[in-house]
Design a protein around this motif. Structure first.
Motif, mmCIF file in Angstrom:
data_model
loop_
_atom_site.group_PDB
_atom_site.id
_atom_site.type_symbol
_atom_site.label_atom_id
_atom_site.label_comp_id
_atom_site.label_asym_id
_atom_site.label_seq_id
_atom_site.Cartn_x
_atom_site.Cartn_y
_atom_site.Cartn_z
ATOM 1 N N THR A 1 -9.607 3.994 2.859
ATOM 2 C CA THR A 1 -9.569 5.137 3.766
ATOM 3 C C THR A 1 -8.876 6.324 3.098
ATOM 4 O OG1 THR A 1 -8.680 5.911 5.873
ATOM 5 C CG2 THR A 1 -7.463 4.182 4.801
ATOM 6 N N TYR A 2 -9.112 7.497 3.615
ATOM 7 C CA TYR A 2 -8.616 8.729 2.992
ATOM 8 C C TYR A 2 -7.099 8.799 2.925
ATOM 9 C CZ TYR A 2 -7.360 10.236 7.674
ATOM 10 O OH TYR A 2 -6.777 10.314 8.895
ATOM 11 N N SER A 3 -6.426 8.100 3.828
ATOM 12 C CA SER A 3 -4.969 8.259 3.918
ATOM 13 C C SER A 3 -4.202 7.304 3.009
ATOM 14 C CB SER A 3 -4.513 8.040 5.368
ATOM 15 O OG SER A 3 -4.921 6.751 5.790
ATOM 16 N N VAL A 4 -4.899 6.375 2.352
ATOM 17 C CA VAL A 4 -4.233 5.399 1.486
ATOM 18 C C VAL A 4 -4.629 5.654 0.037
ATOM 19 C CG1 VAL A 4 -4.019 2.943 0.922
ATOM 20 C CG2 VAL A 4 -4.121 3.664 3.314
ATOM 21 N N SER B 1 2.169 -2.861 -10.887
ATOM 22 C CA SER B 1 1.480 -2.664 -9.618
ATOM 23 C C SER B 1 1.229 -4.036 -9.012
ATOM 24 C CB SER B 1 0.158 -1.922 -9.868
ATOM 25 O OG SER B 1 -0.596 -1.864 -8.679
ATOM 26 N N MET B 2 1.900 -4.323 -7.905
ATOM 27 C CA MET B 2 1.854 -5.677 -7.335
ATOM 28 C C MET B 2 0.932 -5.709 -6.119
ATOM 29 S SD MET B 2 5.019 -7.896 -5.852
ATOM 30 C CE MET B 2 4.757 -9.523 -5.154
ATOM 31 N N GLY B 3 -0.135 -6.485 -6.225
ATOM 32 C CA GLY B 3 -1.024 -6.692 -5.082
ATOM 33 C C GLY B 3 -2.236 -5.784 -5.077
ATOM 34 N N ALA B 4 -3.217 -6.207 -4.299
ATOM 35 C CA ALA B 4 -4.491 -5.479 -4.245
ATOM 36 C C ALA B 4 -4.314 -4.063 -3.718
ATOM 37 C CB ALA B 4 -5.474 -6.250 -3.373
ATOM 38 N N CYS B 5 -3.430 -3.885 -2.742
ATOM 39 C CA CYS B 5 -3.279 -2.554 -2.141
ATOM 40 C C CYS B 5 -2.727 -1.547 -3.142
ATOM 41 C CB CYS B 5 -2.361 -2.628 -0.930
ATOM 42 S SG CYS B 5 -3.129 -3.383 0.490
ATOM 43 N N ALA B 6 -1.673 -1.921 -3.863
ATOM 44 C CA ALA B 6 -1.087 -0.978 -4.821
ATOM 45 C C ALA B 6 -2.067 -0.676 -5.954
ATOM 46 C CB ALA B 6 0.216 -1.544 -5.386
ATOM 47 N N SER B 7 -2.854 -1.679 -6.352
ATOM 48 C CA SER B 7 -3.733 -1.507 -7.515
ATOM 49 C C SER B 7 -5.035 -0.792 -7.171
ATOM 50 C CB SER B 7 -4.053 -2.866 -8.143
ATOM 51 O OG SER B 7 -2.861 -3.513 -8.531
ATOM 52 N N THR B 8 -5.548 -1.033 -5.958
ATOM 53 C CA THR B 8 -6.881 -0.481 -5.634
ATOM 54 C C THR B 8 -6.991 0.086 -4.222
ATOM 55 O OG1 THR B 8 -7.717 -2.554 -4.737
ATOM 56 C CG2 THR B 8 -7.941 -2.238 -7.116
ATOM 57 N N GLY B 9 -5.962 -0.007 -3.430
ATOM 58 C CA GLY B 9 -6.081 0.346 -2.019
ATOM 59 C C GLY B 9 -6.391 -0.871 -1.161
ATOM 60 N N ARG C 1 0.836 -1.201 0.000
ATOM 61 C CA ARG C 1 0.000 0.000 0.000
ATOM 62 C C ARG C 1 0.872 1.253 0.000
ATOM 63 N NH1 ARG C 1 -0.576 -3.245 4.009
ATOM 64 N NH2 ARG C 1 0.401 -2.781 6.010
ATOM 65 N N VAL C 2 0.330 2.299 -0.623
ATOM 66 C CA VAL C 2 1.035 3.586 -0.669
ATOM 67 C C VAL C 2 0.161 4.601 0.047
ATOM 68 C CG1 VAL C 2 1.970 5.378 -2.163
ATOM 69 C CG2 VAL C 2 2.121 2.985 -2.869
ATOM 70 N N VAL C 3 0.683 5.189 1.099
ATOM 71 C CA VAL C 3 -0.094 6.201 1.813
ATOM 72 C C VAL C 3 0.133 7.564 1.154
ATOM 73 C CG1 VAL C 3 -0.122 4.963 4.004
ATOM 74 C CG2 VAL C 3 1.757 6.530 3.492
ATOM 75 N N MET C 4 -0.793 8.470 1.391
ATOM 76 C CA MET C 4 -0.741 9.779 0.740
ATOM 77 C C MET C 4 0.574 10.503 1.022
ATOM 78 S SD MET C 4 -3.135 10.577 -1.241
ATOM 79 C CE MET C 4 -4.793 10.139 -1.715
ATOM 80 N N LYS C 5 1.086 10.343 2.248
ATOM 81 C CA LYS C 5 2.338 11.026 2.589
ATOM 82 C C LYS C 5 3.509 10.469 1.801
ATOM 83 C CE LYS C 5 1.724 12.960 7.171
ATOM 84 N NZ LYS C 5 2.231 12.973 8.551
ATOM 85 N N MET C 6 3.406 9.200 1.387
ATOM 86 C CA MET C 6 4.495 8.562 0.647
ATOM 87 C C MET C 6 4.406 8.861 -0.854
ATOM 88 S SD MET C 6 7.158 6.659 0.923
ATOM 89 C CE MET C 6 7.197 5.689 2.416
ATOM 90 N N LEU C 7 3.233 9.308 -1.298
ATOM 91 C CA LEU C 7 3.014 9.490 -2.736
ATOM 92 C C LEU C 7 4.029 10.428 -3.404
ATOM 93 C CD1 LEU C 7 1.269 8.744 -5.135
ATOM 94 C CD2 LEU C 7 -0.250 10.630 -4.527
ATOM 95 N N PRO C 8 4.356 11.589 -2.819
ATOM 96 C CA PRO C 8 5.363 12.453 -3.470
ATOM 97 C C PRO C 8 6.708 11.769 -3.638
ATOM 98 C CG PRO C 8 4.211 13.647 -1.729
ATOM 99 C CD PRO C 8 3.808 12.215 -1.605
ATOM 100 N N VAL C 9 7.052 10.895 -2.702
ATOM 101 C CA VAL C 9 8.324 10.158 -2.812
ATOM 102 C C VAL C 9 8.262 9.218 -4.012
ATOM 103 C CG1 VAL C 9 9.885 8.560 -1.639
ATOM 104 C CG2 VAL C 9 8.646 10.306 -0.320
ATOM 105 N N LEU C 10 7.134 8.503 -4.131
ATOM 106 C CA LEU C 10 6.962 7.578 -5.259
ATOM 107 C C LEU C 10 7.037 8.333 -6.587
ATOM 108 C CD1 LEU C 10 6.211 4.800 -6.435
ATOM 109 C CD2 LEU C 10 3.810 5.368 -6.036
#
Ligand code: SF4
Length: 188
Positions: A110-113, A97-105, A73-82
């Motif tokens: 939740t708002y932070s992911v 995009s590997m896994g359900a979290c990266a592809s869809t959350g 999963r990628v959280v909103m705070k990590m997004l600029p780094v990505l």
């Protein structure tokens, strides 16, 4: 009159040759943030032998990579780094995009992911699962290799402004779903 070629002469297009070279020497950039990263590490182990597909050399510098693998999963705070790492990778480059979290959350609705990294990055391959098995990731690399060979890279069509401005698949699906929803539940 047919031209007779010696047995050791092969004719090809430069684009096909460049794509063949590129697809067989992918340099992955691991962006592992959660449990999917464990399966990503297992994929790089000797049992699965990624070297068979020319993609075994993981690098942790974006300037040495052309294949971003987002695992977890990628959280909103990590997004600029990505996004910063993605922009530092040179063209042509690809993204898995590997896994359900990266592809869809995934289950983190939740708002932070980030609810799917393809809202912010151009994703070439999606690997379903929670977590996906190494065999699935390897299959996605093989499918990506087919795509690279099919689409070519020399002409750079995929990097044109028009291609990059096409709506992302997830956003198209969201728009279609909301249209369907408003057709089923019209507001008077
Ligand atoms: S998809 Fe499942 S295994 Fe992968 S990061 Fe999300 S919760 Fe973890």
């Amino acid at each position: 009159m047919a031209l007779e070629l010696p047995e050791n002469v092969v004719i090809s297009k430069l684009d096909a040759l460049a794509s063949w070279c590129r697809k067989n020497s992918l340099w992955p950039m691991p962006f592992a943030t959660a449990c999917c990263g464990i399966e990503l590490m297992a994929t790089g182990a000797s049992k699965h032998d990624l070297a068979r597909f020319g993609a075994e050399v993981f690098r942790f510098s974006p300037r040495q990579c052309d294949l971003m693998i987002v695992a977890g999963r990628v959280v909103m705070k990590m997004l600029p780094v990505l996004q910063r790492i993605w922009s530092q990778m040179h063209e042509p480059k690809w993204c898995i995009s590997m896994g359900a979290c990266a592809s869809t959350g995934g289950v983190f609705d939740t708002y932070s992911v980030v609810q799917g990294i393809d809202r912010f990055l151009p994703v070439d391959m999606y690997v379903p699962g929670c977590p996906p098995r190494p065999e699935q990731l390897i299959q996605s690399i093989i499918d990506l290799q087919d795509k690279i060979q099919r689409e070519g890279t020399i002409s750079g069509r995929e990097f044109t402004t028009a291609a990059r401005q096409q709506p992302k698949r997830a956003l198209v699906e969201v728009a279609a779903a909301s249209q369907l929803d408003s057709a089923r539940n019209p507001v008077f």
